[in-house]
Design a protein around this motif. Structure first.
Motif, PDB file in Angstrom:
ATOM      1  N   GLY A 179       4.892 -23.986  44.980  1.00 43.98           N
ATOM      2  CA  GLY A 179       4.801 -25.367  44.509  1.00 43.98           C
ATOM      3  C   GLY A 179       3.496 -25.617  43.759  1.00 43.98           C
ATOM      4  O   GLY A 179       3.359 -26.611  43.053  1.00 43.98           O
ATOM      5  N   GLY A 180       2.526 -24.732  43.933  1.00 45.53           N
ATOM      6  CA  GLY A 180       1.314 -24.801  43.124  1.00 45.53           C
ATOM      7  C   GLY A 180       0.147 -25.558  43.738  1.00 45.53           C
ATOM      8  O   GLY A 180      -0.917 -25.648  43.118  1.00 45.53           O
ATOM      9  N   GLY A 181       0.305 -26.074  44.948  1.00 45.26           N
ATOM     10  CA  GLY A 181      -0.801 -26.817  45.556  1.00 45.26           C
ATOM     11  C   GLY A 181      -2.012 -25.946  45.839  1.00 45.26           C
ATOM     12  O   GLY A 181      -3.156 -26.354  45.624  1.00 45.26           O
ATOM     13  N   LEU A 182      -1.760 -24.741  46.314  1.00 46.16           N
ATOM     14  CA  LEU A 182      -2.850 -23.826  46.654  1.00 46.16           C
ATOM     15  C   LEU A 182      -3.650 -23.438  45.405  1.00 46.16           C
ATOM     16  O   LEU A 182      -4.883 -23.520  45.390  1.00 46.16           O
ATOM     17  N   ALA A 183      -2.943 -23.020  44.357  1.00 48.41           N
ATOM     18  CA  ALA A 183      -3.633 -22.597  43.132  1.00 48.41           C
ATOM     19  C   ALA A 183      -4.310 -23.781  42.441  1.00 48.41           C
ATOM     20  O   ALA A 183      -5.382 -23.642  41.860  1.00 48.41           O
ATOM     21  N   SER A 184      -3.704 -24.964  42.530  1.00 41.00           N
ATOM     22  CA  SER A 184      -4.319 -26.159  41.927  1.00 41.00           C
ATOM     23  C   SER A 184      -5.658 -26.449  42.586  1.00 41.00           C
ATOM     24  O   SER A 184      -6.669 -26.694  41.915  1.00 41.00           O
ATOM     25  N   GLY A 185      -5.670 -26.430  43.914  1.00 41.26           N
ATOM     26  CA  GLY A 185      -6.883 -26.756  44.643  1.00 41.26           C
ATOM     27  C   GLY A 185      -7.960 -25.701  44.479  1.00 41.26           C
ATOM     28  O   GLY A 185      -9.121 -26.011  44.164  1.00 41.26           O
ATOM     29  N   ILE A 186      -7.595 -24.447  44.682  1.00 39.89           N
ATOM     30  CA  ILE A 186      -8.581 -23.368  44.561  1.00 39.89           C
ATOM     31  C   ILE A 186      -9.119 -23.306  43.136  1.00 39.89           C
ATOM     32  O   ILE A 186     -10.323 -23.178  42.914  1.00 39.89           O
ATOM     33  N   GLY A 187      -8.207 -23.402  42.179  1.00 36.01           N
ATOM     34  CA  GLY A 187      -8.631 -23.330  40.780  1.00 36.01           C
ATOM     35  C   GLY A 187      -9.606 -24.437  40.422  1.00 36.01           C
ATOM     36  O   GLY A 187     -10.614 -24.203  39.751  1.00 36.01           O
ATOM     37  N   THR A 188      -9.324 -25.637  40.880  1.00 44.21           N
ATOM     38  CA  THR A 188     -10.207 -26.769  40.572  1.00 44.21           C
ATOM     39  C   THR A 188     -11.597 -26.545  41.137  1.00 44.21           C
ATOM     40  O   THR A 188     -12.614 -26.742  40.452  1.00 44.21           O
ATOM     41  N   ALA A 189     -11.674 -26.087  42.376  1.00 44.27           N
ATOM     42  CA  ALA A 189     -12.980 -25.880  43.005  1.00 44.27           C
ATOM     43  C   ALA A 189     -13.732 -24.727  42.354  1.00 44.27           C
ATOM     44  O   ALA A 189     -14.926 -24.849  42.028  1.00 44.27           O
ATOM     45  N   VAL A 190     -13.061 -23.616  42.148  1.00 41.65           N
ATOM     46  CA  VAL A 190     -13.759 -22.432  41.638  1.00 41.65           C
ATOM     47  C   VAL A 190     -14.180 -22.634  40.180  1.00 41.65           C
ATOM     48  O   VAL A 190     -15.303 -22.279  39.794  1.00 41.65           O
ATOM     49  N   LYS A 191     -13.300 -23.216  39.363  1.00 39.85           N
ATOM     50  CA  LYS A 191     -13.669 -23.429  37.948  1.00 39.85           C
ATOM     51  C   LYS A 191     -14.870 -24.373  37.842  1.00 39.85           C
ATOM     52  O   LYS A 191     -15.709 -24.220  36.943  1.00 39.85           O
ATOM     53  N   ALA A 192     -14.960 -25.350  38.754  1.00 40.31           N
ATOM     54  CA  ALA A 192     -16.086 -26.289  38.695  1.00 40.31           C
ATOM     55  C   ALA A 192     -17.395 -25.604  39.098  1.00 40.31           C
ATOM     56  O   ALA A 192     -18.457 -25.894  38.531  1.00 40.31           O
ATOM     57  N   LEU A 193     -17.329 -24.709  40.068  1.00 40.49           N
ATOM     58  CA  LEU A 193     -18.554 -24.133  40.630  1.00 40.49           C
ATOM     59  C   LEU A 193     -18.912 -22.789  40.015  1.00 40.49           C
ATOM     60  O   LEU A 193     -20.076 -22.394  40.012  1.00 40.49           O
ATOM     61  N   CYS A 194     -17.932 -22.068  39.511  1.00 36.74           N
ATOM     62  CA  CYS A 194     -18.148 -20.738  38.910  1.00 36.74           C
ATOM     63  C   CYS A 194     -17.414 -20.729  37.578  1.00 36.74           C
ATOM     64  O   CYS A 194     -16.332 -20.138  37.462  1.00 36.74           O
ATOM     65  N   PRO A 195     -17.972 -21.388  36.576  1.00 37.63           N
ATOM     66  CA  PRO A 195     -17.204 -21.612  35.333  1.00 37.63           C
ATOM     67  C   PRO A 195     -16.743 -20.326  34.640  1.00 37.63           C
ATOM     68  O   PRO A 195     -15.778 -20.354  33.893  1.00 37.63           O
ATOM     69  N   ARG A 196     -17.434 -19.213  34.920  1.00 36.91           N
ATOM     70  CA  ARG A 196     -17.023 -17.978  34.250  1.00 36.91           C
ATOM     71  C   ARG A 196     -15.882 -17.253  34.955  1.00 36.91           C
ATOM     72  O   ARG A 196     -15.333 -16.277  34.449  1.00 36.91           O
ATOM     73  N   ALA A 197     -15.560 -17.698  36.168  1.00 41.55           N
ATOM     74  CA  ALA A 197     -14.472 -17.053  36.917  1.00 41.55           C
ATOM     75  C   ALA A 197     -13.128 -17.376  36.280  1.00 41.55           C
ATOM     76  O   ALA A 197     -12.945 -18.443  35.699  1.00 41.55           O
ATOM     77  N   GLN A 198     -12.200 -16.450  36.387  1.00 36.23           N
ATOM     78  CA  GLN A 198     -10.837 -16.700  35.919  1.00 36.23           C
ATOM     79  C   GLN A 198      -9.897 -16.769  37.125  1.00 36.23           C
ATOM     80  O   GLN A 198      -9.982 -15.948  38.030  1.00 36.23           O
ATOM     81  N   ILE A 199      -9.020 -17.747  37.097  1.00 36.95           N
ATOM     82  CA  ILE A 199      -8.058 -17.929  38.174  1.00 36.95           C
ATOM     83  C   ILE A 199      -6.685 -17.494  37.659  1.00 36.95           C
ATOM     84  O   ILE A 199      -6.241 -17.967  36.613  1.00 36.95           O
ATOM     85  N   PHE A 200      -6.058 -16.579  38.382  1.00 38.05           N
ATOM     86  CA  PHE A 200      -4.724 -16.133  38.007  1.00 38.05           C
ATOM     87  C   PHE A 200      -3.736 -16.521  39.101  1.00 38.05           C
ATOM     88  O   PHE A 200      -3.968 -16.246  40.277  1.00 38.05           O
ATOM     89  N   GLY A 201      -2.642 -17.156  38.700  1.00 38.17           N
ATOM     90  CA  GLY A 201      -1.542 -17.348  39.627  1.00 38.17           C
ATOM     91  C   GLY A 201      -0.757 -16.054  39.761  1.00 38.17           C
ATOM     92  O   GLY A 201      -0.818 -15.189  38.878  1.00 38.17           O
ATOM     93  N   VAL A 202      -0.033 -15.912  40.849  1.00 39.40           N
ATOM     94  CA  VAL A 202       0.815 -14.735  41.035  1.00 39.40           C
ATOM     95  C   VAL A 202       2.186 -15.189  41.526  1.00 39.40           C
ATOM     96  O   VAL A 202       2.286 -16.002  42.450  1.00 39.40           O
ATOM     97  N   GLU A 203       3.220 -14.655  40.903  1.00 44.45           N
ATOM     98  CA  GLU A 203       4.595 -14.978  41.292  1.00 44.45           C
ATOM     99  C   GLU A 203       5.429 -13.702  41.380  1.00 44.45           C
ATOM    100  O   GLU A 203       5.166 -12.736  40.662  1.00 44.45           O
ATOM    101  N   PRO A 204       6.455 -13.713  42.230  1.00 45.95           N
ATOM    102  CA  PRO A 204       7.442 -12.628  42.166  1.00 45.95           C
ATOM    103  C   PRO A 204       8.182 -12.696  40.826  1.00 45.95           C
ATOM    104  O   PRO A 204       8.441 -13.803  40.338  1.00 45.95           O
TER     105      PRO A 204
END
Lengths: 327, 327
Positions: A179-204
């Motif tokens: 549903g994307g809640g986990l990636a939405s939350g983690i991505g928002t926090a990490v992008k704000a605090l570690c702007p150079r980090a890349q967040i990748f979703g993973v799906e089957p």
């Protein structure tokens, strides 16, 4: 179409203050057997009280309900980890929880949810949302959705705060997407605090609606019968407008994995990291193994460890011999 | 007979400063399915880099060697977790490690130790200590013993600091006992910081030399052939004079468990806590299940998770059906 209001770093920090002491502050576990160019760290959310990250969002959402309203209880519909998460959160706040589940839900999941003191309301297939809405209407209880709510997203986002605190130079974070809640939350926090980090979703591969949606620029729906084919039973949902808007903002892309790769990742976590994972919890490791990632420290989210013993046996022992021979 | 000098809280605090950032700060994992009168918390040392607590003592001991001496390398004899711990510690400090192992050591353990860059020296059964002493004599390397050393005890004791910090009102701490370094260190730290807590050692009935020794008031030796009968292969050693003196000071008693109880505890950790345990790592949970303990918050140490896949399969799946029928 209006753009939804996105969850902010401040929302997530407020959630962290609310959850403090009520959740397990999971460590980053170093996996020495990773790719040296992409040092591998595991965030084992399987160690949370109910065996999955969902308790973060549920506790935050229930905690945010006005006390006079909260006393009327909460309602949720889920046959998975969200059911136990809401049951646990309700018990924490000393309120009632009614959890709507399809009649065909395995008995063990019904019993686990009842063990936290929740009332389980069984219903016919496809009737969960209607039955839950009726309960809300009749009792004045509050519905706690599994992902489509800012407070749920902010709760899951506390994982991102912890990653940024423990590994500020993180390069990649791999997060299962349903549903994307986990990636939405983690991505928002990490992008704000570690702007150079890349967040990748993973799906089957068998439930890659978000991968298709991000490419198309709008949500793409897959027939539920198709999504239900994957062994990763926690990854069969699709984002809401709210979570999709977050994912568009924070994800560098969505990586897909095969069923065999998921099974192999469950084995790797068991035998090399000493961590039991449900299939949905292992997709991030599967993606780490399959896809070339930017170099640098890489975190995979092990989202949950609730797996039926018979399925675990099948994955760990019955398939491995056959696959080892194939490769 | 002179009384050995015991490790102090200050020694353990110094070890914690030395280890900071080099080990996993393991959380206390709440086990909701414990006895409500004795709320159960799991300290999962299986999440350490090498899959067991031993890395704490090894890193502290190697770190304490004077740099000019340390550059000549380290030597250890072990076919278990201590081998990998010393190999890992040596790699961390960029020095050589020679690990002496009996020729019959399973190949997978030899390979895992080599994977950290150590040289494995195979020897005849019963010759490990002699061969190690020769290596020390010849090369000027320093021997890192598995438990009989204050720096090793102080390193393991850092687990106790973390327990006292996370759960200051802890009532009981259950610790596996083999050579006794782990229980000596944890007991020293917890007794100093939480004087009302009780520390219990745990041994397999088949290797209960410390239980007998504490009752007798002096060390009691069991034939090695007897001790080797237990499935808990990490609990077949006996305390040294140094560790025994600590255990006499800090333990309220030693609880024993049967082989069936150990197997059952491995299953419970896998299916309820999502944690893979080696048999030796599960004895504290077995003792929690078997023995009446003082009421209050109770911590069990899950000391390690390095278990051969074939043995894990046997414990998780082949025995369970038979035992479930028996009970």
């Amino acid at each position: 179409m209006t753009t939804p209001t996105l969850v902010t770093l401040e929302d997530i920090r407020a959630a962290a203050r609310r959850l403090h002491g009520g959740i397990v502050r999971t460590p980053l576990v170093p996996a020495q057997w990773g790719d040296p160019a992409r040092p591998l760290w595991i965030k084992p959310e399987s160690l949370q009280v109910i065996g999955a990250f969902k308790v973060r969002g549920a506790l935050n959402a229930v905690g945010r309900i006005d006390e006079s309203v909260r006393s009327r209880g909460v309602v949720a519909y889920s046959s998975g980890n969200h059911a136990q998460a809401v049951a646990y959160a309700a018990a924490t706040f000393g309120i009632t929880a009614q959890i709507v589940m399809p009649r065909e839900t395995p008995d063990i999941k019904v019993r686990k949810t009842r063990a936290y003191g929740a009332e389980v309301v069984l219903c016919d297939a496809g009737q969960r949302e209607t039955v839950a809405a009726e309960l809300v209407e009749r009792t004045g209880a509050t519905l706690v959705p599994p992902f489509d709510h800012p407070d749920v997203i902010a709760g899951q986002g506390t994982i991102g705060l912890e990653i940024a605190e423990d590994l500020p130079d993180v390069a990649n974070v791999l997060v299962p997407v349903s549903g994307g809640g986990l990636a939405s939350g983690i991505g928002t926090a990490v992008k704000a605090l570690c702007p150079r980090a890349q967040i990748f979703g993973v799906e089957p591969e068998l439930a890659a609606d978000t991968a298709a949606g991000l490419q198309a620029g709008h949500r793409v729906s897959m027939p539920v019968a198709d999504r239900n084919r994957t062994i990763a039973d926690g990854l069969r949902s699709e984002p809401s407008a709210l979570t999709f808007a977050h994912l568009q903002q924070v994800l560098s892309g969505v990586l897909t994995v095969t069923e065999d790769e998921i099974r192999s990742a469950v084995r790797e976590l068991t035998f090399k990291a000493q961590l039991v994972s449900e299939p949905s919890g292992a997709v991030a490791l599967a993606a780490y193994r399959r896809h070339p990632l930017p170099p640098g420290p890489t975190v995979i989210i092990l989202s949950g460890g609730n797996v039926e013993p018979a399925l675990l046996r099948d994955i760990l022992f019955d398939q491995s011999a056959a696959e080892d021979q194939r490769h």
